[in-house]
Design a protein around this motif. Structure first.
Motif, mmCIF file in Angstrom:
data_model
loop_
_atom_site.group_PDB
_atom_site.id
_atom_site.type_symbol
_atom_site.label_atom_id
_atom_site.label_comp_id
_atom_site.label_asym_id
_atom_site.label_seq_id
_atom_site.Cartn_x
_atom_site.Cartn_y
_atom_site.Cartn_z
ATOM 1 N N PRO A 196 -20.254 -2.461 1.091
ATOM 2 C CA PRO A 196 -19.172 -3.373 0.692
ATOM 3 C C PRO A 196 -17.929 -2.682 0.130
ATOM 4 C CG PRO A 196 -21.299 -4.189 -0.073
ATOM 5 C CD PRO A 196 -21.533 -2.818 0.463
ATOM 6 N N ASN A 197 -18.067 -1.461 -0.372
ATOM 7 C CA ASN A 197 -16.889 -0.775 -0.930
ATOM 8 C C ASN A 197 -16.197 0.114 0.100
ATOM 9 O OD1 ASN A 197 -18.835 1.174 -0.690
ATOM 10 N ND2 ASN A 197 -18.472 2.089 -2.706
ATOM 11 N N ALA A 198 -16.452 -0.113 1.382
ATOM 12 C CA ALA A 198 -15.915 0.740 2.435
ATOM 13 C C ALA A 198 -14.416 0.575 2.641
ATOM 14 C CB ALA A 198 -16.637 0.473 3.758
ATOM 15 N N LEU A 199 -13.791 -0.376 1.945
ATOM 16 C CA LEU A 199 -12.338 -0.554 2.055
ATOM 17 C C LEU A 199 -11.636 -0.347 0.718
ATOM 18 C CD1 LEU A 199 -11.912 -3.578 4.516
ATOM 19 C CD2 LEU A 199 -10.989 -1.285 4.805
ATOM 20 N N ASP A 200 -12.302 0.268 -0.226
ATOM 21 C CA ASP A 200 -11.708 0.437 -1.560
ATOM 22 C C ASP A 200 -10.429 1.268 -1.520
ATOM 23 O OD1 ASP A 200 -13.710 -1.075 -2.576
ATOM 24 O OD2 ASP A 200 -14.676 0.505 -3.749
ATOM 25 N N HIS A 201 -10.453 2.406 -0.830
ATOM 26 C CA HIS A 201 -9.272 3.270 -0.777
ATOM 27 C C HIS A 201 -8.150 2.617 0.021
ATOM 28 C CE1 HIS A 201 -11.665 6.197 -2.741
ATOM 29 N NE2 HIS A 201 -12.381 6.554 -1.682
ATOM 30 N N THR A 202 -8.531 1.876 1.058
ATOM 31 C CA THR A 202 -7.521 1.163 1.839
ATOM 32 C C THR A 202 -6.863 0.082 0.993
ATOM 33 O OG1 THR A 202 -8.821 1.561 3.848
ATOM 34 C CG2 THR A 202 -7.140 -0.149 3.963
ATOM 35 N N THR A 203 -7.652 -0.624 0.212
ATOM 36 C CA THR A 203 -7.104 -1.654 -0.670
ATOM 37 C C THR A 203 -6.168 -1.037 -1.707
ATOM 38 O OG1 THR A 203 -9.119 -2.983 -0.378
ATOM 39 C CG2 THR A 203 -7.710 -3.512 -2.265
ATOM 40 N N SER A 204 -6.565 0.085 -2.289
ATOM 41 C CA SER A 204 -5.708 0.759 -3.275
ATOM 42 C C SER A 204 -4.387 1.194 -2.641
ATOM 43 C CB SER A 204 -6.425 1.975 -3.859
ATOM 44 O OG SER A 204 -7.591 1.583 -4.548
ATOM 45 N N TRP A 205 -4.456 1.683 -1.428
ATOM 46 C CA TRP A 205 -3.252 2.119 -0.701
ATOM 47 C C TRP A 205 -2.281 0.958 -0.510
ATOM 48 C CZ3 TRP A 205 -3.544 1.555 5.145
ATOM 49 C CH2 TRP A 205 -2.369 1.958 5.761
ATOM 50 N N ILE A 206 -2.781 -0.162 -0.001
ATOM 51 C CA ILE A 206 -1.913 -1.318 0.243
ATOM 52 C C ILE A 206 -1.435 -1.922 -1.078
ATOM 53 C CG2 ILE A 206 -1.871 -3.658 1.203
ATOM 54 C CD1 ILE A 206 -3.738 -2.689 3.399
ATOM 55 N N LYS A 207 -2.305 -1.960 -2.065
ATOM 56 C CA LYS A 207 -1.930 -2.526 -3.362
ATOM 57 C C LYS A 207 -0.798 -1.729 -4.003
ATOM 58 C CE LYS A 207 -3.837 -3.747 -7.907
ATOM 59 N NZ LYS A 207 -5.036 -3.719 -8.765
ATOM 60 N N SER A 208 -0.881 -0.394 -3.931
ATOM 61 C CA SER A 208 0.166 0.424 -4.542
ATOM 62 C C SER A 208 1.504 0.220 -3.844
ATOM 63 C CB SER A 208 -0.235 1.897 -4.501
ATOM 64 O OG SER A 208 -0.353 2.362 -3.168
ATOM 65 N N VAL A 209 1.470 0.043 -2.521
ATOM 66 C CA VAL A 209 2.713 -0.211 -1.782
ATOM 67 C C VAL A 209 3.286 -1.571 -2.166
ATOM 68 C CG1 VAL A 209 3.689 -0.614 0.515
ATOM 69 C CG2 VAL A 209 2.088 1.271 0.154
ATOM 70 N N LEU A 210 2.427 -2.579 -2.273
ATOM 71 C CA LEU A 210 2.877 -3.910 -2.669
ATOM 72 C C LEU A 210 3.493 -3.878 -4.059
ATOM 73 C CD1 LEU A 210 3.108 -6.966 -2.319
ATOM 74 C CD2 LEU A 210 0.706 -7.171 -3.014
ATOM 75 N N GLU A 211 2.855 -3.185 -4.984
ATOM 76 C CA GLU A 211 3.397 -3.074 -6.343
ATOM 77 C C GLU A 211 4.761 -2.377 -6.338
ATOM 78 O OE1 GLU A 211 0.248 -0.982 -8.254
ATOM 79 O OE2 GLU A 211 -0.754 -2.807 -8.939
ATOM 80 N N GLU A 212 4.888 -1.359 -5.512
ATOM 81 C CA GLU A 212 6.157 -0.632 -5.433
ATOM 82 C C GLU A 212 7.268 -1.519 -4.888
ATOM 83 O OE1 GLU A 212 7.837 3.075 -2.837
ATOM 84 O OE2 GLU A 212 5.876 3.338 -3.789
ATOM 85 N N LEU A 213 6.961 -2.302 -3.857
ATOM 86 C CA LEU A 213 7.969 -3.194 -3.284
ATOM 87 C C LEU A 213 8.372 -4.277 -4.277
ATOM 88 C CD1 LEU A 213 6.601 -3.621 0.368
ATOM 89 C CD2 LEU A 213 8.585 -2.291 -0.366
#
Length: 527
Positions: free
Chosen positions: A261-278
Motif C-alpha cells: 500500500p505504500n508503493a506510491l509514497d514518494h510519488t505522493t510526496s513529489w506531487i504534494k511538494s509541487v502543489l505546495e510550491e504552486l
C-alpha cells in the motif's frame, strides 16, 4: 528456438540512443489516446472505483515475507517488460564477471575442481563415468529446451541417442562411446544454433583437445545459445508488449500497489511538494471567484511542473518517485548530459563575451572550443569529479586555442591580465548563484517547460532560447528523449497521478490554504 531456416539472428549489445529517441517518441504519440486523458479527467471529478481508471490502495497492513517477495517479483517483471518495450536494442548477454571479482574467483575454482574430477574419473582404469553421465544428462535437457513444441522428430532422436538408461548400462560394461556422443551433440547444436554461432560450432567439430576440454567448450557454446534463445524470444515478444504496454504496466503497477500500500509514497510526496510550491507562489489563474480568493492550479499545470522538477531531481530531494523507477537510468543519463552541456554553454558564453569581436563569426573555432570543453567536462556528474580543477584545465586549453587563432589572423594574443580574468570567470560557474550559470539554467528550464506544455513538442525541439544556440543540437536531442519519457510516463501512470492530485486537492486537509470546494472543482475540470 527455431530450427534451420528459422534460426534467430544474434543481436548486438548496448543501447542505441538515437533509435531509442525516434521509436520511443513515435510510440508515445500513438499511445496518448483520448480515452486515457478522459479517464484522468474523470478521476478528478468522480469517485469511480474502476481498477482500470482510478488506482486503488488498501488500508495499511502488515506484509508477510511472501507478499514482499511477490511484490519484488512484480517490480522486476515490470522493469523487464518496460525495458523490452522502450529499448529496441535491449538483449541479454551471458554472465560476464570482472577479472578481479571475488565471485569470479570462487566460480572458476569450483568449475576447475569439477573438470579436474571428471578428467580424473575418465583416466581411471577402468574409467568411471558418473560425472560424465551427469554432464550428458544436463546437455540433453538443454538441447530439449531449445526445441519448438512441434519438433517431435528431433526430440525423439535426442531421447534415443542420449538414452541415459542405455548409457548407464554401457558404462557398467565400459562400452560408452564418449567421442561418438560428443560428435552427435555438436552436430545437433549446429542444427539449432543462430548463424552467429556457426564459427563456434566449426571450432568444436575441428577440436583436437581431450574430451574434458571439449566438454568445457560445448558448455560454453551452449551458454551462448541459451542467451540467443532468450534474445530471440525477446524480439518476438517486443511487438506484443508494445501493443499492450500501457495496459500491462498499469495493471502490473496496480498489482504492486495492492500488495504494498505504500508503493506510491514518494510519488505522493513529489506531487504534494509541487502543489505546495504552486500555491505558495500564488500563481494567478483564470479560475478565480471573487477578490482575495485563490483558486487551485489545474491538474495539468501541476503535472507539468512536476515533470520539470524530475529533470533536475537529485538525492537531496529524496528518493525518485516510484513511477519513474523503470526509467531511472535513462533519466539519469539525460540529467548528466544536460549538466555537462549547460556547463559547456556557460564557458562559451563567458569566452565570447570576454574576448569579443576578434573571435566572432568563426564556426570552426567555436566547434573546436565546444568539443574541447565537452571532453574535459565529461563525467562531471561523478562524485569524485573536481569541477574547479577541470575548469582550470578548460581555461588553460581555451587560452592556448584562442592565442593560436588570434596570432594566425594577425591579432594580438590575449594579455596575461585578460587570461586571468577569463580563467576566474570560467571557474566562477562553480558557484550556484553565478549570473551566467543562473541565466543558462533558467533558459534551459524555459525550453523544457515549453516542450512539456506543448501538445506537439516535436515542432519546438529546434526553438532553443537565445544564448543556448551553442548547444542547440545536444539540447534538442535531450529534449526529444525527455519528452518521450514524459509522454509515456504520463500515459501509463496518468490515472495514479489523477487519484493522488484529487485526494490532495479535495481532501479535508489539503497541503495549503483550502479554497471553497466549488472553486477547486471548477479550477480542475476546466484545465
Amino acid at each position: 528456438m527455431p530450427l534451420n531456416d528459422e534460426r534467430p539472428t544474434s543481436t548486438s549489445s548496448g543501447e542505441d540512443q538515437g533509435s531509442d529517441v525516434e521509436s520511443s517518441s513515435e510510440r508515445c504519440d500513438s499511445m496518448t489516446s483520448t480515452s486515457d486523458l478522459d479517464c484522468s479527467r474523470e478521476s478528478f471529478t468522480s469517485d469511480c472505483s474502476s481498477k482500470h481508471c482510478t488506482p486503488s490502495s488498501s488500508p495499511p497492513k502488515t506484509l508477510t515475507l511472501d507478499e514482499v517477495m511477490e511484490s519484488a517479483r512484480d517490480l522486476s517483471n515490470l522493469r523487464f517488460a518496460h525495458e523490452i518495450t522502450v529499448n529496441h536494442n535491449f538483449h541479454l548477454e551471458p554472465d560476464s564477471l570482472s577479472q578481479d571479482s571475488l565471485w569470479k574467483v570462487v566460480r572458476d575454482n569450483v568449475h576447475k575442481a569439477f573438470w579436474d574430477i571428471l578428467e580424473s574419473e575418465l583416466n581411471d582404469d577402468p574409467p568411471e563415468y558418473g560425472q560424465a553421465i551427469r554432464l550428458l544428462e544436463e546437455i540433453r535437457e538443454i538441447l530439449l529446451s531449445f526445441l519448438n513444441p512441434g519438433a517431435n522428430r528431433m526430440r525423439t532422436q535426442i531421447m534415443e541417442v542420449l538414452d541415459m538408461d542405455l548409457i548407464r548400462q554401457q558404462a557398467d560394461n565400459d562400452a560408452v562411446d564418449i567421442q561418438g556422443l560428443s560428435s552427435y551433440i555438436i552436430t545437433t547444436m549446429g542444427k539449432m544454433c543462430a548463424p552467429v554461432r556457426d564459427e563456434d560450432i566449426k571450432k568444436l567439430r575441428e577440436s583436437t583437445d581431450n574430451i574434458v576440454t571439449l566438454f568445457r567448450e560445448i558448455f560454453r557454446v551452449l551458454d551462448l545459445m541459451k542467451a540467443d534463445m532468450v534474445n530471440f524470444t525477446i524480439d518476438n515478444l517486443r511487438p506484443v508488449l508494445q501493443r499492450q504496454s500501457v495496459e500491462y504496466e498499469r495493471a502490473k503497477f496496480q498489482s504492486i500497489l495492492e500488495k504494498t500500500p505504500n508503493a506510491l509514497d514518494h510519488t505522493t510526496s513529489w506531487i504534494k511538494s509541487v502543489l505546495e510550491e504552486l500555491l505558495s507562489a500564488n500563481i494567478p489563474t483564470e479560475q478565480t471567484q471573487g477578490k482575495g480568493q485563490r483558486a487551485l492550479p489545474g491538474p495539468f499545470q501541476i503535472l507539468n511542473a512536476a515533470f520539470l522538477r524530475i529533470l533536475t531531481w537529485d538525492d537531496d530531494k529524496g528518493p525518485l518517485p516510484e513511477t519513474w523507477m523503470t526509467d531511472e537510468a535513462r533519466l539519469r543519463e539525460i540529467q548528466w548530459k544536460l549538466q555537462q552541456y549547460q556547463a559547456v554553454n556557460e564557458v562559451l558564453l563567458i569566452v565570447y563575451s570576454t574576448v569579443g569581436g576578434p573571435i566572432q563569426g568563426l564556426p570552426s573555432l567555436s566547434d573546436r572550443l565546444k568539443r574541447m570543453t565537452s571532453v574535459l567536462l565529461d563525467g562531471m556528474h561523478s562524485p569524485d569529479f573536481n569541477l574547479k580543477e577541470a575548469l582550470e584545465g578548460v581555461s588553460t586549453q581555451i587560452c592556448c586555442e584562442l592565442n593560436k587563432s588570434l596570432t594566425e589572423r594577425n591579432y594580438p594574443a590575449l594579455t596575461p591580465a585578460l587570461q586571468a580574468t577569463l580563467t576566474g570567470q570560467i571557474c566562477g560557474i562553480t558557484e550556484r548563484d553565478n549570473p551566467i550559470r543562473t541565466l543558462v539554467e533558467d533558459r534551459v528550464q524555459q525550453y523544457f517547460m515549453a516542450l512539456i506544455c506543448d501538445p506537439k513538442p516535436q515542432a519546438k525541439l529546434e526553438q532553443v532560447p537565445a544564448g543556448l544556440t551553442a548547444i542547440k543540437p545536444e539540447l534538442s536531442f535531450m529534449g526529444a528523449k525527455f519528452i518521450s519519457l514524459v509522454n509515456y510516463n504520463k500515459t501509463v501512470y496518468g490515472p495514479f497521478y489523477a487519484d493522488i492530485m484529487r485526494k490532495l486537492m479535495f481532501s479535508s486537509s489539503p497541503p495549503a490554504e483550502n479554497p471553497p470546494q466549488n472553486v477547486a472543482q471548477h479550477s480542475v475540470t476546466s484545465n
